[in-house]
Design a protein around this motif. Structure first.
Motif, PDB file in Angstrom:
ATOM      1  N   TYR A 131      39.972  56.751  75.611  1.00 52.40           N
ATOM      2  CA  TYR A 131      40.091  55.683  76.603  1.00 52.40           C
ATOM      3  C   TYR A 131      40.280  56.327  77.968  1.00 52.40           C
ATOM      4  N   ARG A 132      39.329  56.122  78.837  1.00 57.58           N
ATOM      5  CA  ARG A 132      39.376  56.647  80.213  1.00 57.58           C
ATOM      6  C   ARG A 132      39.769  58.128  80.241  1.00 57.58           C
ATOM      7  N   GLY A 133      39.088  58.899  79.413  1.00 59.20           N
ATOM      8  CA  GLY A 133      39.287  60.347  79.402  1.00 59.20           C
ATOM      9  C   GLY A 133      40.496  60.824  78.621  1.00 59.20           C
ATOM     10  N   LEU A 134      41.177  59.943  77.898  1.00 60.49           N
ATOM     11  CA  LEU A 134      42.359  60.309  77.122  1.00 60.49           C
ATOM     12  C   LEU A 134      42.130  60.037  75.641  1.00 60.49           C
ATOM     13  N   ARG A 135      42.612  60.956  74.817  1.00 54.98           N
ATOM     14  CA  ARG A 135      42.562  60.740  73.366  1.00 54.98           C
ATOM     15  C   ARG A 135      43.526  59.622  72.979  1.00 54.98           C
ATOM     16  N   ILE A 136      43.061  58.709  72.156  1.00 51.76           N
ATOM     17  CA  ILE A 136      43.909  57.598  71.726  1.00 51.76           C
ATOM     18  C   ILE A 136      44.674  58.026  70.476  1.00 51.76           C
ATOM     19  N   MET A 137      46.003  58.068  70.586  1.00 51.71           N
ATOM     20  CA  MET A 137      46.863  58.502  69.496  1.00 51.71           C
ATOM     21  C   MET A 137      47.854  57.390  69.162  1.00 51.71           C
ATOM     22  N   GLY A 138      48.189  57.280  67.880  1.00 48.33           N
ATOM     23  CA  GLY A 138      49.174  56.291  67.457  1.00 48.33           C
ATOM     24  C   GLY A 138      50.342  56.974  66.769  1.00 48.33           C
ATOM     25  N   LEU A 139      51.549  56.514  67.059  1.00 52.45           N
ATOM     26  CA  LEU A 139      52.742  57.054  66.423  1.00 52.45           C
ATOM     27  C   LEU A 139      52.991  56.272  65.142  1.00 52.45           C
ATOM     28  N   VAL A 140      53.028  56.976  64.004  1.00 53.22           N
ATOM     29  CA  VAL A 140      53.204  56.322  62.704  1.00 53.22           C
ATOM     30  C   VAL A 140      54.384  56.937  61.968  1.00 53.22           C
ATOM     31  N   ALA A 141      55.000  56.149  61.104  1.00 60.87           N
ATOM     32  CA  ALA A 141      56.109  56.623  60.275  1.00 60.87           C
ATOM     33  C   ALA A 141      55.966  56.010  58.890  1.00 60.87           C
ATOM     34  N   CYS A 142      56.417  56.755  57.887  1.00 57.08           N
ATOM     35  CA  CYS A 142      56.230  56.296  56.513  1.00 57.08           C
ATOM     36  C   CYS A 142      57.180  57.057  55.589  1.00 57.08           C
ATOM     37  N   THR A 143      57.261  56.619  54.343  1.00 60.24           N
ATOM     38  CA  THR A 143      58.001  57.344  53.304  1.00 60.24           C
ATOM     39  C   THR A 143      57.053  57.669  52.155  1.00 60.24           C
ATOM     40  N   LEU A 144      57.350  58.724  51.431  1.00 57.62           N
ATOM     41  CA  LEU A 144      56.583  59.107  50.249  1.00 57.62           C
ATOM     42  C   LEU A 144      57.545  59.359  49.093  1.00 57.62           C
ATOM     43  N   ASP A 145      57.174  58.848  47.913  1.00 56.25           N
ATOM     44  CA  ASP A 145      57.954  59.107  46.711  1.00 56.25           C
ATOM     45  C   ASP A 145      57.668  60.497  46.180  1.00 56.25           C
ATOM     46  N   MET A 146      58.602  61.008  45.395  1.00 58.90           N
ATOM     47  CA  MET A 146      58.416  62.324  44.786  1.00 58.90           C
ATOM     48  C   MET A 146      58.961  62.329  43.372  1.00 58.90           C
ATOM     49  N   HIS A 147      58.706  63.427  42.661  1.00 58.19           N
ATOM     50  CA  HIS A 147      59.190  63.576  41.290  1.00 58.19           C
ATOM     51  C   HIS A 147      60.709  63.409  41.257  1.00 58.19           C
ATOM     52  N   ASN A 148      61.177  62.676  40.268  1.00 54.43           N
ATOM     53  CA  ASN A 148      62.608  62.376  40.162  1.00 54.43           C
ATOM     54  C   ASN A 148      63.354  63.551  39.534  1.00 54.43           C
ATOM     55  N   ALA A 149      63.397  64.653  40.268  1.00 53.53           N
ATOM     56  CA  ALA A 149      64.062  65.870  39.804  1.00 53.53           C
ATOM     57  C   ALA A 149      65.383  66.044  40.543  1.00 53.53           C
ATOM     58  N   PRO A 150      66.384  66.699  39.927  1.00 50.20           N
ATOM     59  CA  PRO A 150      67.716  66.824  40.553  1.00 50.20           C
ATOM     60  C   PRO A 150      67.692  67.453  41.943  1.00 50.20           C
ATOM     61  N   ASP A 151      66.913  68.528  42.127  1.00 51.50           N
ATOM     62  CA  ASP A 151      66.885  69.193  43.430  1.00 51.50           C
ATOM     63  C   ASP A 151      66.293  68.278  44.499  1.00 51.50           C
ATOM     64  N   ASN A 152      65.250  67.532  44.138  1.00 51.44           N
ATOM     65  CA  ASN A 152      64.660  66.579  45.079  1.00 51.44           C
ATOM     66  C   ASN A 152      65.654  65.488  45.453  1.00 51.44           C
ATOM     67  N   ALA A 153      66.343  64.966  44.444  1.00 52.85           N
ATOM     68  CA  ALA A 153      67.306  63.889  44.689  1.00 52.85           C
ATOM     69  C   ALA A 153      68.447  64.366  45.578  1.00 52.85           C
ATOM     70  N   ALA A 154      68.922  65.596  45.325  1.00 54.87           N
ATOM     71  CA  ALA A 154      70.051  66.117  46.100  1.00 54.87           C
ATOM     72  C   ALA A 154      69.676  66.325  47.552  1.00 54.87           C
ATOM     73  N   TYR A 155      68.454  66.777  47.832  1.00 52.92           N
ATOM     74  CA  TYR A 155      68.063  67.088  49.207  1.00 52.92           C
ATOM     75  C   TYR A 155      67.537  65.863  49.952  1.00 52.92           C
ATOM     76  N   PHE A 156      66.639  65.108  49.302  1.00 53.20           N
ATOM     77  CA  PHE A 156      65.958  64.019  50.018  1.00 53.20           C
ATOM     78  C   PHE A 156      66.673  62.677  49.881  1.00 53.20           C
ATOM     79  N   GLY A 157      67.331  62.436  48.759  1.00 47.85           N
ATOM     80  CA  GLY A 157      68.028  61.180  48.567  1.00 47.85           C
ATOM     81  C   GLY A 157      67.100  60.052  48.158  1.00 47.85           C
ATOM     82  N   TYR A 158      67.730  58.922  47.821  1.00 49.89           N
ATOM     83  CA  TYR A 158      67.001  57.747  47.347  1.00 49.89           C
ATOM     84  C   TYR A 158      67.003  56.644  48.399  1.00 49.89           C
TER      85      TYR A 158
END
Length: 404
Positions: A131-158
């Motif tokens: 747009y008028r010489g500028l790249r059009i960028m969008g700010l996005v946010a999301c969550t992703l699920d992961m394997h229900n392993a103890p180390d994952n749960a301890a670090y990332f949480g539910y």
């Protein structure tokens, strides 16, 4: 863990090697080795799985999630040999050896490779990218699920859930999406409890003066705004309904100049940042919507154009859906350790970018927009096109086979 469908070595398709060609063009072996050297993770032993091969292997696991691990490794080794010849040697390893090698390489190598290689690619002449010489960028946010392993749960949480409801651990991430191509840039991730605004502040450091960044009302924060415009990027954010703007100067397109403040005390001192506010109504809901921008000149960027531009951001949410499409087995990151989840996350972003770059190149050559092409169909073509059973001959080597 999902059951992987086995495939014999003689069933590797030419399209698989074409995918490796696109991957090596996007992430050349020299850059992979530079990333390994930077973090001191290059292979120290001649036996076993070379770490540069492992990097491509982890990325390809994101592209071939329904294929046996051993077959993916075969595709990687044979595909790389077609490009790099005798630099890539045969290797036979177990799943345990692969897991150990992934731990030794870690996540930092993949993050470095992602940040150095995944860049905006939208052609100047392609609609929806600029747009008028500028790249059009969008700010996005999301969550992703992961394997229900103890180390994952301890670090990332539910995520919050009602008692007795099973849930997977989740990571939260934020990124800049190139609106015309859906490529995700500057991504940052953290545990589920991490604030989206905190991640967005780090992501927006990747915004440059050649970009206009569009964001929803969840990111209208004084500190975030100040940080976002530090590198000269144009900003176009939707304002929260509760935000109070005082009109200091009316502009010819019915927008007006106002200020945002860090605190009530700063408002009393009139110590704020000047912004331009655009108010409008939509026929669909009859409500008044407000946009705020640091593009203060109404002649350079008329209000009607910026309103249309803001609503053009909606398709960037598709980029998140595309990442989840790659996570075909229940949309779950399958690594069982937090460090390897981070590794898989950046590998997934690289894999997504490889597909999107291929689609962008195809659309540009056909004189079309990327949105006219199907992401899912492109994956299908890459896996199924040219279904000739091949074992790449040792004599046929070279990058030229893959269009480079």
């Amino acid at each position: 863990m999902a059951i992987m469908k086995a495939r014999t070595r003689t069933q590797a398709r030419l399209a698989d090697y074409l995918m490796l060609g696109n991957l090596t063009l996007a992430c050349p072996l020299s850059r992979v080795r530079e990333a390994l050297d930077k973090h001191g993770r290059h292979s120290r032993r001649r036996r076993g799985l070379p770490h540069e091969v492992l990097v491509y292997y982890v990325i390809c696991l994101c592209l071939y999630r329904e294929t046996a691990y051993e077959e993916v490794l075969h595709i990687v080794i044979e595909g790389l040999r077609r490009v790099y010849g005798d630099q890539i040697r045969d290797v036979a390893v177990t799943k345990g050896a692969i897991s150990s090698a992934r731990v030794r390489v870690g996540a930092d190598v993949f993050e470095t490779l992602y940040r150095s290689q995944v860049q905006p690619v939208g052609p100047v002449r392609m609609a929806g990218c600029w747009y008028r010489g500028l790249r059009i960028m969008g700010l996005v946010a999301c969550t992703l699920d992961m394997h229900n392993a103890p180390d994952n749960a301890a670090y990332f949480g539910y995520p919050d859930a009602t008692p007795g409801t099973p849930a997977f651990p989740q990571l939260r991430f934020c990124a800049l999406a190139e609106c015309g191509t859906h490529i995700l840039l500057g991504a940052r991730l953290g545990p589920h409890g991490t604030s989206e605004r905190a991640l967005a502040g780090e992501v927006l450091e990747a915004a440059t003066g050649e970009m206009i960044v569009i964001a929803d009302c969840g990111f209208t924060d004084f500190a975030l705004w100040r940080r976002a415009q530090a590198n000269g990027a144009r900003l176009l954010f939707r304002a929260c309904d509760s935000h109070v703007f005082l009109a200091h100067e009316s502009l010819p397109d019915d927008s007006y100049l106002s200020k945002i403040y860090e605190s009530p005390e700063a408002r009393l001192r009139d110590d704020g940042i000047v912004v331009r506010v655009i108010e409008y109504r939509l026929d669909t809901d009859g409500r008044t919507h407000r946009l705020m921008t640091n593009w203060l000149d109404a002649g350079e960027a008329p209000a009607e154009e910026l309103i249309a531009l803001y609503h053009r951001r909606l398709p960037i949410e598709v980029a998140i859906a595309e990442m989840k499409t790659l996570l075909s087995d229940g949309m779950v990151l399958r690594s069982k350790k937090a460090e390897l989840v981070r590794q898989e996350f950046y590998a997934l972003l690289i894999a997504h970018a490889v597909i999107r770059k291929l689609m962008t190149r195809t659309a540009e050559e056909a004189g079309r927009e990327c949105k006219e092409l199907s992401f899912t169909h492109t994956i299908h073509i890459l896996r199924q096109l040219l279904p000739h059973k091949v074992t790449p001959p040792e004599t046929q080597r070279g990058v030229s086979e893959f269009g480079g």
